[in-house]
Motif scaffolding. Structure first.
Motif, PDB file in Angstrom:
ATOM      1  N   CYS A   1       0.841  -1.212   0.000  1.00  0.00           N
ATOM      2  CA  CYS A   1       0.000   0.000   0.000  1.00  0.00           C
ATOM      3  C   CYS A   1       0.872   1.257   0.000  1.00  0.00           C
ATOM      4  CB  CYS A   1      -0.936   0.008   1.206  1.00  0.00           C
ATOM      5  SG  CYS A   1      -2.302  -1.157   1.098  1.00  0.00           S
ATOM      6  N   HIS A   2       1.906   1.239   0.810  1.00  0.00           N
ATOM      7  CA  HIS A   2       2.812   2.395   0.859  1.00  0.00           C
ATOM      8  C   HIS A   2       3.494   2.622  -0.487  1.00  0.00           C
ATOM      9  CE1 HIS A   2       2.615   3.793   4.968  1.00  0.00           C
ATOM     10  NE2 HIS A   2       2.694   2.540   5.422  1.00  0.00           N
TER      11      HIS A   2
ATOM     12  N   LYS B   1      -6.137   3.930  -0.362  1.00  0.00           N
ATOM     13  CA  LYS B   1      -4.857   3.482   0.212  1.00  0.00           C
ATOM     14  C   LYS B   1      -4.846   3.683   1.726  1.00  0.00           C
ATOM     15  CE  LYS B   1      -0.191   5.427   0.306  1.00  0.00           C
ATOM     16  NZ  LYS B   1       0.776   6.272  -0.431  1.00  0.00           N
ATOM     17  N   TYR B   2      -5.277   4.877   2.183  1.00  0.00           N
ATOM     18  CA  TYR B   2      -5.284   5.152   3.619  1.00  0.00           C
ATOM     19  C   TYR B   2      -6.327   4.294   4.355  1.00  0.00           C
ATOM     20  CZ  TYR B   2      -2.258   9.206   2.834  1.00  0.00           C
ATOM     21  OH  TYR B   2      -1.195  10.010   2.504  1.00  0.00           O
TER      22      TYR B   2
ATOM     23  N   GLY C   1      -5.303   1.741   7.247  1.00  0.00           N
ATOM     24  CA  GLY C   1      -5.940   1.790   8.559  1.00  0.00           C
ATOM     25  C   GLY C   1      -6.485   0.435   8.962  1.00  0.00           C
TER      26      GLY C   1
ATOM     27  N   PHE D   1      -4.488   6.825   9.903  1.00  0.00           N
ATOM     28  CA  PHE D   1      -4.781   6.505   8.504  1.00  0.00           C
ATOM     29  C   PHE D   1      -6.267   6.699   8.189  1.00  0.00           C
ATOM     30  CE2 PHE D   1      -0.759   3.900   8.659  1.00  0.00           C
ATOM     31  CZ  PHE D   1      -0.082   4.648   7.694  1.00  0.00           C
TER      32      PHE D   1
ATOM     33  N   ARG E   1      -6.999  10.338   7.716  1.00  0.00           N
ATOM     34  CA  ARG E   1      -6.568  10.817   6.396  1.00  0.00           C
ATOM     35  C   ARG E   1      -7.558  10.400   5.306  1.00  0.00           C
ATOM     36  NH1 ARG E   1      -0.086   9.318   6.402  1.00  0.00           N
ATOM     37  NH2 ARG E   1       0.487  10.457   8.305  1.00  0.00           N
ATOM     38  N   ALA E   2      -8.089   9.178   5.428  1.00  0.00           N
ATOM     39  CA  ALA E   2      -9.055   8.697   4.436  1.00  0.00           C
ATOM     40  C   ALA E   2     -10.336   9.522   4.475  1.00  0.00           C
ATOM     41  CB  ALA E   2      -9.369   7.221   4.687  1.00  0.00           C
TER      42      ALA E   2
ATOM     43  N   ASP F   1      -9.893  12.866   2.589  1.00  0.00           N
ATOM     44  CA  ASP F   1      -9.525  12.853   1.174  1.00  0.00           C
ATOM     45  C   ASP F   1     -10.749  13.090   0.292  1.00  0.00           C
ATOM     46  OD1 ASP F   1      -7.589  12.361  -1.004  1.00  0.00           O
ATOM     47  OD2 ASP F   1      -8.893  10.664  -1.416  1.00  0.00           O
TER      48      ASP F   1
END
Length: 543
Positions: free
Chosen positions: A401-402, A413-414, A418, A433, A436-437, A440
């Motif tokens: 994922c990174h 991705k985040y 998570g 994470f 952040r998701a 977005d």
């Protein structure tokens, strides 16, 4: 025969004798319904509808007066050897009618259209009335029978102890009827108890209850009964414990809840179904949930071989086998993506819609290996399979994922990072994470479901901490109320419903009011001040 892989033999037997009795007709229709629900093919769904309606017509008879007549016969100690069997048969027919109506409603719901929901709800209402009446009346008959038997034993010698039994109203026939009605009655309670809040309002208007414990208790009774539907009740319990509970997160983050019950059922029924592909499939599900992946794969492959004549069971076994991992064959993936559109059959099916959208995106933009791997992890997440993966595999997924730098999938991705860190027990990283998701905004264009799912995941994590319970509840409500029209919306609503219900059970007495939001507290206080509810004497009443 059916449950021990004799699919062709049982099908021939049912077809040959389907018009000889209501029970044989129901058995044939149930097999037709089962095939339809495992394939969702239009032809099989229509065939199942026609078969169920045929069975329903065969069973139609006058309901009024059945229970009253039996009660009077028992009370008056009248010889009912000639009339009682037909009365028991009429009760049996009523139960079969209710069963057929439930299956017709399910087939209607599968269409996922507003008119189909309304039609299905109305059919369910009729079925519930029959179930409830039959269930209560059979209970009353059992109590009346036991009372009459005790009276006879007190007033008669041992030679007359079987007087009522000889008349035809035997304890065995009543217990079998109770088992027959308990299957549908229990399944009804269990399914309604899992309905998300946005549909629950409609359900309540139709007058349906939803008691999960009552549902499980009734299915256990049916499973241990002598009725024809006993093995079906056993399968329903295995389905609930190994598929529904982990898939809909009914027990929160406890992905192994229900496994002890499932293993006990399999152990108890092993002698009766030693080589059943269905039971082998559920054994594989248990092993998968216990992270015994190699053993699970062996069980699924065994079930696949045993189900040689049952394509539907082979489908679910193949699905489980395929979902264990991905090879990273980008060229092969591109070829498969082009085939997806040709397989699209149902416009209103969420899984097919999701698959077509994903495939269409990859047809326009040649996928990289990183995006293919991300898509694989996404499937594992959506199907609640990440918790069954080993820590080393989860670490590799995190690294993969990174390695994704495509801006169009940042939110996804985040979300996946998570979920992975949550499975690894890294709550702090998981929270960051998920946050952040949630933030977005590109998610709204490419992966609309990411934000509401991230809100839900973050809310569940915050519920685990006493100091952030209020924030967690707010996020769950936000996930439920602020988003709509995304993939797998109903599925998430079921999970939110379960999380909120779990929170209500865990909040200490006297604190529940403080986890309400401001508008709800104000409404509650206004109602209280207007005198519409009396002052509570204990904190539990206020809760």
């Amino acid at each position: 025969m059916l449950l021990n892989n004799g699919f062709r033999e049982s099908d021939q037997l049912f077809k040959q004798y389907r018009n000889h009795s209501p029970l044989m007709s129901f058995g044939a229709s149930f097999v037709s319904f089962l095939n339809a629900m495992m394939t969702f093919e239009e032809e099989k769904m229509q065939l199942a509808c026609d078969d169920l309606k045929t069975t329903e017509k065969l069973c139609e008879s006058e309901e009024a007066g059945v229970i009253e007549t039996i009660k009077n016969k028992i009370k008056k100690n009248v010889d009912v050897r000639k009339s009682t069997p037909s009365m028991v048969d009429r009760l049996q027919r009523q139960i079969i009618i209710a069963d057929c109506q439930v299956y017709l409603a399910v087939l209607s719901f599968v269409k996922q259209e507003l008119s189909a929901y309304i039609k299905g709800g109305w059919i369910l209402r009729k079925a519930w009335k029959i179930y409830n009446k039959c269930y209560l009346d059979i209970n009353a008959l059992q109590e009346l029978y036991q009372k009459k038997l005790r009276e006879e034993r007190l007033t008669s010698d041992a030679a007359n102890d079987n007087h009522i039994v000889a008349e035809g109203v035997s304890e065995e026939s009543l217990n079998r009827l109770k088992g027959a009605v308990s299957f549908g009655y229990g399944l009804f309670h269990l399914c309604i108890s899992m309905v998300p809040p946005n549909l629950l309002k409609i359900i309540n208007l139709l007058g349906f209850p939803g008691d999960r414990l009552q549902g499980l208790s009734s299915l256990m009774y049916a499973s241990e009964s002598k009725d024809m539907k006993a093995p079906l009740a056993t399968l329903a319990l295995l389905w609930y414990h190994t598929v529904v509970r982990p898939f809909f997160a009914l027990d929160g983050s406890d992905n192994k809840a229900g496994l002890d019950e499932a293993k006990e059922i399999l152990l108890k029924k092993e002698a009766a179904y030693p080589n059943s592909s269905l039971f082998m499939f559920f054994k594989g599900r248990i092993q998968r949930l216990e992270c015994q992946i190699n053993s699970a794969l062996t069980s699924f492959h065994t079930a696949l071989e045993l189900a040689v004549d049952q394509r539907e069971i082979q489908h679910v076994c193949l699905y489980e086998i395929v979902c264990q991992g991905a090879t990273g064959d980008v060229d092969g993936a591109q070829i498969v993506f082009k085939e997806v559109q040709k397989l699209f059959k149902r416009k209103n099916n969420q899984i097919e819609q999701f698959s077509v959208k994903k495939a269409e995106r990859f047809r326009k933009q040649t996928p990289t290996r990183a995006l293919c791997v991300l898509a694989s992890i996404e499937v594992l997440y959506l199907w609640k399979a990440l918790p069954n993966c080993s820590p080393p595999n989860l670490q590799r997924m995190s690294q993969a994922c990174h390695g994704v730098d495509d801006s169009s999938v940042v939110g996804l991705k985040y979300l996946l990072l998570g979920a992975i860190h949550k499975c690894l027990g890294n709550s702090e990283d998981a929270v960051q994470f998920f946050q952040r998701a949630v933030k977005d905004e590109l998610c709204r264009q490419n992966n609309l479901y990411v934000q509401p799912y991230a809100c839900y995941e973050l809310g569940c994590l915050l519920l685990d901490r006493p100091e952030t319970v209020g924030r967690g509840r707010t996020l769950l409500l936000q996930a439920k109320e602020d988003f709509s029209g995304y993939d797998f919306e109903n599925r998430l609503h079921v999970r939110i419903h379960a999380a909120l219900a779990s929170m209500r059970e865990l909040v200490p007495h006297g604190t529940a009011a403080w986890v309400l939001d401001a508008s709800q507290r104000e409404k509650m206080l206004r109602t209280f001040m207007n005198g519409k509810i009396q002052e509570p004497e204990r904190s539990q009443d206020f809760k």
